[in-house]
Design a protein around this motif. Structure first.
Motif, mmCIF file in Angstrom:
data_model
loop_
_atom_site.group_PDB
_atom_site.id
_atom_site.type_symbol
_atom_site.label_atom_id
_atom_site.label_comp_id
_atom_site.label_asym_id
_atom_site.label_seq_id
_atom_site.Cartn_x
_atom_site.Cartn_y
_atom_site.Cartn_z
ATOM 1 N N ALA A 1 -8.066 23.577 -14.076
ATOM 2 C CA ALA A 1 -8.611 22.986 -14.336
ATOM 3 C C ALA A 1 -8.415 21.846 -13.202
ATOM 4 N N LYS A 2 -8.881 21.125 -13.182
ATOM 5 C CA LYS A 2 -9.025 20.121 -11.696
ATOM 6 C C LYS A 2 -8.693 18.792 -12.301
ATOM 7 N N GLY A 3 -8.740 18.272 -14.012
ATOM 8 C CA GLY A 3 -8.434 17.587 -14.962
ATOM 9 C C GLY A 3 -9.448 17.018 -15.096
ATOM 10 N N ALA A 4 -10.549 17.065 -15.349
ATOM 11 C CA ALA A 4 -11.390 15.329 -15.482
ATOM 12 C C ALA A 4 -11.182 16.030 -17.104
ATOM 13 N N VAL A 5 -11.289 14.477 -17.530
ATOM 14 C CA VAL A 5 -11.162 14.858 -19.549
ATOM 15 C C VAL A 5 -11.992 13.872 -19.735
ATOM 16 N N ALA A 6 -12.753 14.024 -20.562
ATOM 17 C CA ALA A 6 -13.830 13.291 -20.998
ATOM 18 C C ALA A 6 -13.587 13.194 -23.284
ATOM 19 N N PHE A 7 -13.986 12.490 -23.450
ATOM 20 C CA PHE A 7 -14.306 12.288 -24.905
ATOM 21 C C PHE A 7 -15.482 11.722 -25.281
ATOM 22 N N GLU A 8 -15.889 12.184 -26.063
ATOM 23 C CA GLU A 8 -17.572 11.981 -26.024
ATOM 24 C C GLU A 8 -17.848 11.543 -27.543
ATOM 25 N N ASP A 9 -18.095 10.392 -28.179
ATOM 26 C CA ASP A 9 -18.372 9.999 -29.367
ATOM 27 C C ASP A 9 -17.662 10.970 -30.547
ATOM 28 N N VAL A 10 -15.910 11.524 -30.608
ATOM 29 C CA VAL A 10 -15.073 11.837 -30.692
ATOM 30 C C VAL A 10 -15.075 11.549 -32.645
ATOM 31 N N ASP A 11 -15.222 12.074 -33.704
ATOM 32 C CA ASP A 11 -14.773 11.180 -34.803
ATOM 33 C C ASP A 11 -14.278 12.287 -35.492
ATOM 34 N N PHE A 12 -12.754 11.826 -36.727
ATOM 35 C CA PHE A 12 -12.196 12.900 -36.600
ATOM 36 C C PHE A 12 -11.602 12.534 -37.478
ATOM 37 N N GLY A 13 -10.941 13.450 -39.077
ATOM 38 C CA GLY A 13 -10.355 13.018 -39.936
ATOM 39 C C GLY A 13 -8.997 13.821 -40.620
ATOM 40 N N TYR A 14 -8.947 13.597 -41.705
ATOM 41 C CA TYR A 14 -8.140 14.686 -43.043
ATOM 42 C C TYR A 14 -9.049 13.916 -44.186
ATOM 43 N N GLY A 15 -9.558 14.850 -44.265
ATOM 44 C CA GLY A 15 -9.897 15.928 -45.323
ATOM 45 C C GLY A 15 -11.354 14.708 -45.765
ATOM 46 N N ASP A 16 -12.034 13.626 -46.151
ATOM 47 C CA ASP A 16 -13.973 13.135 -45.748
ATOM 48 C C ASP A 16 -13.482 12.109 -45.171
ATOM 49 N N ASN A 17 -12.415 11.410 -45.166
ATOM 50 C CA ASN A 17 -12.283 10.366 -44.283
ATOM 51 C C ASN A 17 -11.661 9.874 -43.147
ATOM 52 N N PRO B 1 1.415 23.432 -14.925
ATOM 53 C CA PRO B 1 0.405 23.257 -15.685
ATOM 54 C C PRO B 1 -0.933 22.492 -14.433
ATOM 55 N N PRO B 2 -1.760 22.339 -14.829
ATOM 56 C CA PRO B 2 -3.244 21.522 -14.072
ATOM 57 C C PRO B 2 -2.428 20.130 -14.586
ATOM 58 N N MET B 3 -2.231 19.795 -16.724
ATOM 59 C CA MET B 3 -2.074 18.777 -16.813
ATOM 60 C C MET B 3 -1.424 18.638 -17.516
ATOM 61 N N MET B 4 -0.572 17.441 -18.275
ATOM 62 C CA MET B 4 0.651 17.158 -18.809
ATOM 63 C C MET B 4 0.260 16.028 -19.755
ATOM 64 N N ILE B 5 1.317 16.372 -20.766
ATOM 65 C CA ILE B 5 1.569 15.703 -21.833
ATOM 66 C C ILE B 5 2.950 15.390 -22.317
ATOM 67 N N LEU B 6 3.148 14.410 -22.730
ATOM 68 C CA LEU B 6 4.350 13.761 -22.582
ATOM 69 C C LEU B 6 4.339 12.880 -23.895
ATOM 70 N N ASP B 7 5.384 13.084 -24.853
ATOM 71 C CA ASP B 7 5.313 12.017 -25.853
ATOM 72 C C ASP B 7 6.418 11.524 -25.961
ATOM 73 N N GLU B 8 6.894 10.104 -25.212
ATOM 74 C CA GLU B 8 8.250 9.132 -25.919
ATOM 75 C C GLU B 8 9.362 10.206 -25.380
ATOM 76 N N ALA B 9 9.281 11.075 -24.322
ATOM 77 C CA ALA B 9 10.289 11.417 -23.683
ATOM 78 C C ALA B 9 11.576 11.198 -23.129
ATOM 79 N N THR B 10 11.525 9.714 -23.518
ATOM 80 C CA THR B 10 12.805 9.018 -22.826
ATOM 81 C C THR B 10 13.054 7.723 -24.340
ATOM 82 N N SER B 11 12.699 8.244 -25.706
ATOM 83 C CA SER B 11 13.130 6.921 -26.110
ATOM 84 C C SER B 11 14.474 7.091 -27.151
ATOM 85 N N SER B 12 14.875 8.311 -27.124
ATOM 86 C CA SER B 12 16.423 8.825 -28.160
ATOM 87 C C SER B 12 17.633 8.875 -26.845
#
Length: 608
Positions: free
Chosen positions: A363-379, A521-532
């Motif tokens: 991937a080149k790294g262009a990311v788009a969320f388009e009218d995204v709906d999500f929920g656990y269950g019906d809510n 990888p062409p894209m990275m995800i870092l989730d609070e890697a320095t918190s502890s």
């Protein structure tokens, strides 16, 4: 780390009854179909072994008759009377040969059946392992780890033990029952009738017991899984349990589940234990009656003394296969309950892999969320979310706990499926590409580091199959991990223990960053890697992450807002929505939610 997910079921969930005994049993038998030839051979060998053993009492009876008639003739002065030890020796030699062959075939039977049993549970473990790879993240989020481990270990071991021990015993019992019945008929139909009467009486007695024991064996397996789940959770989190003084509460929960397991196990074993004494009582009554009638027939010379001795032996053996079959039936109840739990796991809904129509090599790294709906269950927790990220941008995601930061990442990685809208990578819908292809374009460094029992070299090379030594060392150097690795006694060959407690938290994080750098990888995800980690290690990790994010599209989840000042785009989330977005300076100028959050952290530091 922020996480929005379904509630985790507690340890007090009630045990469920077996839903489909017959269906589960047929499905379990289907695992034996590929080994039909071996099972047929086991059946033939079991018949031979049993037949040789069954003929033994009849042959022994012939020897006793020869001995008795010879001694009786000698006492009566019959011409030519006396004991013919030559004939008796020949009979005993034949008897010894029969028992030797019986033991030999029994050995062959056990050897072949152990192979069949282990091959079967091997296939079952393979199926479960493959299934676990295909299950969605929500399955693991919604169940204790110990519950899944119990199904893969205890339940499959129960099935293996039954196949290896009880199945051959069941075959032997049936053959023994039929063989003994034939031998008794050849000796005396009258005595056989007396012995056979005990069979329907035994079935009448044990039938209701077997039916009642099923629910207790099922409950026993369920509670065993719950107990394993509780023990696994308490053991892995024992430091937290001790820190908060919850030992007593943990013990109470353990005692509660253990008490339910004890109660179910006690009832299951008690009810199954009733069978043996009841069968013994019926068998002994039949034995006494046969002895009386047989004695009368011997006196009347209607049957030889050797045959009556053989028949009495057969009558004692006649109830044994019935008893064994009854016990095996109880074992099968427990085994089917275990198999049902395994099949429930195998029947869980897998991640749906749609037919891929898009190919994303790198991937080149262009990311788009388009009218995204999500929920656990019906809510719906996220509704109408829109985000646009340009290639190479660093996107920071901030917000209070439970705002949906980690959920956003889970959707990006397709750990969960969208309820509506779409997420695109380089204008391609992520659902139109394979999950492997999608995730291959992302690297992840999480707050909760994951390293396995192996060398540091193995843990770093986990990011790239076939990585060379030079590539591994270069990745470690880029992550500022090379220095501390070389100070360890075995350097890159240092073996991390099972709990990965022989290196510090910061060092673990550096190893995981080195792993991500190696993956390239062409894209990275870092989730609070320095918190502890401490401040010095945080600086090293931040430097490593800056080098890692260079030239890549990066998503950074951060609680410390000072670490994301230079991000190209900051998304401020609250209750599943992006309520603000912009650069650090732009958001401060807005004097909104982000500005309040930033000032509150700054004020807290000043107060300290």
């Amino acid at each position: 780390m922020s996480q929005m997910g379904p509630p985790r079921p507690g340890a007090s969930m009630p045990a469920e009854k077996a839903k489909d005994f017959k269906g589960t049993f047929r499905r379990l038998v289907s695992y034996l179909k590929p080994r039909r030839k071996k099972l047929a051979a086991v059946f033939i060998v079991a018949i031979l072994s049993t037949v040789f053993a069954i003929v033994g009492p009849k042959i022994m009876g012939m020897a006793i008759t020869e001995l008795f008639e010879g001694a009786y003739g000698q006492l009566q002065g019959v011409p030519g009377g006396g004991i013919d030890f030559g004939v008796i020796g020949q009979i005993l030699a034949v008897l010894a040969g029969l028992y030797v062959f019986s033991s030999l075939f029994s050995y062959i039977q056990q050897y072949m059946m152990s192979t069949v049993a282990q091959d079967t549970v091997y296939d079952m473990r393979q199926d479960v392992n493959k299934k676990l790879e295909k299950l969605p993240l929500e399955y693991f989020d919604g169940r204790p780890n110990g519950e899944t481990l119990s199904r893969m270990t205890n339940d499959i071991d129960t099935i293996g033990s039954t196949l290896q021990q009880s199945l051959t015993q069941f075959i032997t019992s049936i053959v023994t029952l039929v063989g003994i019945l034939v031998m008794m008929l050849t000796i005396s139909p009258l005595l056989t009738l007396i012995a056979v009467v005990s069979l329907p009486l035994s079935l009448f007695v044990i039938g209701p017991i077997l039916k009642r024991s099923q629910k207790y064996f099922s409950s026993q397996q369920k509670n065993l899984g719950r107990l394993n789940g509780h023990v696994e959770e308490m053991y892995t989190g024992h430091q937290v349990v001790k820190a908060f003084g919850h030992e007593a509460k943990s013990n109470e929960q353990f005692d509660a589940v253990n008490a339910e397991l004890y109660d179910a196990g006690r009832k299951a074993q008690f009810i199954s234990g009733i069978i043996m004494p009841m069968m013994s009582l019926i068998g002994n009554l039949s034995y006494v009656l046969i002895s009386i009638v047989g004695g009368v027939l011997v006196i009347q010379r209607a049957i030889s003394i050797g045959d009556i001795q053989a028949f009495i032996t057969y009558s004692k053996q006649f109830t044994q296969p019935i008893t064994q079959t009854a016990n095996i039936a109880n074992i099968i109840q427990s085994t089917v309950a275990a198999a049902e739990r395994v099949f429930e796991l195998l029947d869980e809904q897998e991640e749906v892999e749609a037919v891929t129509t898009s190919v994303l090599a790198r991937a080149k790294g262009a990311v788009a969320f388009e009218d995204v709906d999500f929920g656990y269950g019906d809510n719906l927790l996220i509704e109408g979310l829109n985000i646009d990220v340009e290639p190479g941008q660093t996107v920071a995601i901030v917000g209070p706990t439970g705002a949906g930061k980690t959920t956003l990442i889970n959707l990006l990685m397709r750990f969960y499926e969208l309820k509506g809208g779409r997420i695109t990578i380089d204008a391609l819908d992520s659902r139109e590409m394979s999950r492997h292809e999608l995730r291959h374009n992302f690297g992840m460094v999480l707050q909760d580091t994951w390293l396995f029992n192996g060398t540091i070299r193995d843990n770093i090379s986990y990011g790239k199959t076939g990585a060379s030594e030079e590539e591994i060392v270069a990745a470690a150097q880029a992550a500022h991990a090379d220095h501390f690795i070389r100070t360890l006694p075995d350097g890159y060959d240092t073996v991390l223990n099972q709990e990965v407690s022989n290196i510090s938290q910061g060092q673990k994080q550096l190893v995981t960053i080195a792993r991500a750098i190696l993956a390239d990888p062409p894209m990275m995800i870092l989730d609070e890697a320095t918190s502890s980690v401490d401040t010095r290690t945080e600086i090293l990790i931040q430097q490593a992450m800056n080098r890692l994010m260079a030239g890549r599209t990066s998503f950074v989840i951060a609680h410390r807002l000072s670490t994301i000042k230079h991000a190209d785009l900051i998304l401020v989330m609250d209750q599943g929505q992006v309520i603000e977005q912009g650069t650090h300076e732009q958001l401060l100028d807005k004097d909104g939610f982000y500005a309040d959050l930033y000032r509150s952290q700054f004020s807290a530091k000043v107060a300290i």
